[in-house]
Design an enzyme around this catalytic site. Sequence first.
Site, PDB file in Angstrom:
ATOM      1  CG  ASP A 156      35.583 -45.949  52.991  1.00  0.00           C
ATOM      2  OD1 ASP A 156      36.199 -46.485  52.057  1.00  0.00           O
ATOM      3  OD2 ASP A 156      34.537 -45.285  52.815  1.00  0.00           O
ATOM      4  CG  ASN A 187      34.689 -54.912  49.782  1.00  0.00           C
ATOM      5  OD1 ASN A 187      35.076 -54.902  50.949  1.00  0.00           O
ATOM      6  ND2 ASN A 187      34.274 -53.806  49.181  1.00  0.00           N
ATOM      7  CB  ILE A 189      25.675 -48.503  58.252  1.00  0.00           C
ATOM      8  CG1 ILE A 189      25.224 -47.342  59.155  1.00  0.00           C
ATOM      9  CG2 ILE A 189      25.933 -49.740  59.104  1.00  0.00           C
ATOM     10  CD1 ILE A 189      26.273 -46.808  60.107  1.00  0.00           C
TER      11      ILE A 189
HETATM   12  C1  FPP Z   1      38.319 -49.600  52.149  1.00  0.00           C
HETATM   13  O1  FPP Z   1      38.980 -48.665  51.341  1.00  0.00           O
HETATM   14  C2  FPP Z   1      39.187 -50.681  52.596  1.00  0.00           C
HETATM   15  C3  FPP Z   1      39.056 -52.008  52.312  1.00  0.00           C
HETATM   16  C4  FPP Z   1      37.959 -52.556  51.488  1.00  0.00           C
HETATM   17  C5  FPP Z   1      40.016 -53.025  52.779  1.00  0.00           C
HETATM   18  C6  FPP Z   1      40.634 -52.825  54.128  1.00  0.00           C
HETATM   19  C7  FPP Z   1      41.818 -53.672  54.196  1.00  0.00           C
HETATM   20  C8  FPP Z   1      42.992 -53.365  54.778  1.00  0.00           C
HETATM   21  C9  FPP Z   1      43.252 -52.132  55.544  1.00  0.00           C
HETATM   22  C10 FPP Z   1      44.100 -54.333  54.592  1.00  0.00           C
HETATM   23  C11 FPP Z   1      44.571 -55.096  55.756  1.00  0.00           C
HETATM   24  C12 FPP Z   1      43.558 -55.489  56.740  1.00  0.00           C
HETATM   25  C13 FPP Z   1      43.728 -56.383  57.728  1.00  0.00           C
HETATM   26  C14 FPP Z   1      42.651 -56.549  58.720  1.00  0.00           C
HETATM   27  C15 FPP Z   1      44.921 -57.219  57.876  1.00  0.00           C
HETATM   28  P1  FPP Z   1      38.451 -48.445  49.869  1.00  0.00           P
HETATM   29  O2  FPP Z   1      39.228 -49.333  48.956  1.00  0.00           O
HETATM   30  O3  FPP Z   1      36.979 -48.631  49.820  1.00  0.00           O
HETATM   31  O4  FPP Z   1      38.841 -46.929  49.623  1.00  0.00           O
HETATM   32  P2  FPP Z   1      38.079 -45.864  48.720  1.00  0.00           P
HETATM   33  O5  FPP Z   1      36.702 -45.700  49.296  1.00  0.00           O
HETATM   34  O6  FPP Z   1      38.907 -44.631  48.866  1.00  0.00           O
HETATM   35  O7  FPP Z   1      38.059 -46.400  47.328  1.00  0.00           O
END
Ligand code: FPP
Length: 245
Positions: free
Chosen positions: A20, A68, A195
């Site tokens: 996150d 998401n 969670i």
């Molecule tokens: C959460 O940050 C992250 C995600 C929803 C996506 C995670 C994906 C990657 C790291 C890309 C590559 C992954 C793989 C496994 C190849 P957020 O967008 O919720 O951040 P925020 O809470 O600060 O808005």
Amino acid sequence: MIKDNINLERLPQHIAIIMDGNGRWAKEKGKYRIFGHENGVKAVREVSEGCAELGVKFLTLYAFSTENWNRPKMEINALMTLLVKTIKKETDTLMKNDIKLEAIGDRTTLPKDCRKELEEAIEITKNNTKMTLILALSYSAKWDIVNATRDIVKRAIDGEIALDEVNENLINNTLTTHKYPHPELMIRTSGEHRISNFLLWEIAYSELYFTNVLWPDYRKEHLHEAILDYQKRERRFGKTSEQLV
Ligand code: FPP
């Protein structure tokens, strides 16, 4: 080095991570959210390598939740493209490191190319044995529990199972996570203490570890700190400290 203090005899077999903070990381730098996701890939590589080096057998990463899908279309498309690209690009690295790729979640909702790349990488890496990297993609724990419940009810209606056969074991074995031991350690980055519908059933007795580090900044050293913290804890599973001696 923090790593040297880790007791390899008492490693968690399975670590689950809620990655996150990508969006906030990008915002801090005045960039679009996808820039944060792109930089999150480096952290994925670091933890995968870090876990494999130590001898952790299973690593589950929450890459895309059922919820998401409610994000802006542009971000979803960019994330899916990034996933396809990353999976394709990293398959060789998975082979070199003897890592098996698997996935949990509703694959039918993924874009065709994403599903294709994912299934190809799963097929190519299927005989690797050092570690299993499980991507939670279009996954939520409630989705899994609802599906498992449907499956059990159907089998009951069809006369395959009786009411008193519905127990913890049966539910466990019907979830998509049935092949893996339950994670002993769950990590969430970015300072959020939630969670978020990840592995609800499986974390009944997991140790939870929260860090303020934003996901794109997460490195092996952070993983080592989390494991060390886990090793200092006393896991009682409902018993008293005295009973454990
Ligand atoms: C959460 O940050 C992250 C995600 C929803 C996506 C995670 C994906 C990657 C790291 C890309 C590559 C992954 C793989 C496994 C190849 P957020 O967008 O919720 O951040 P925020 O809470 O600060 O808005």
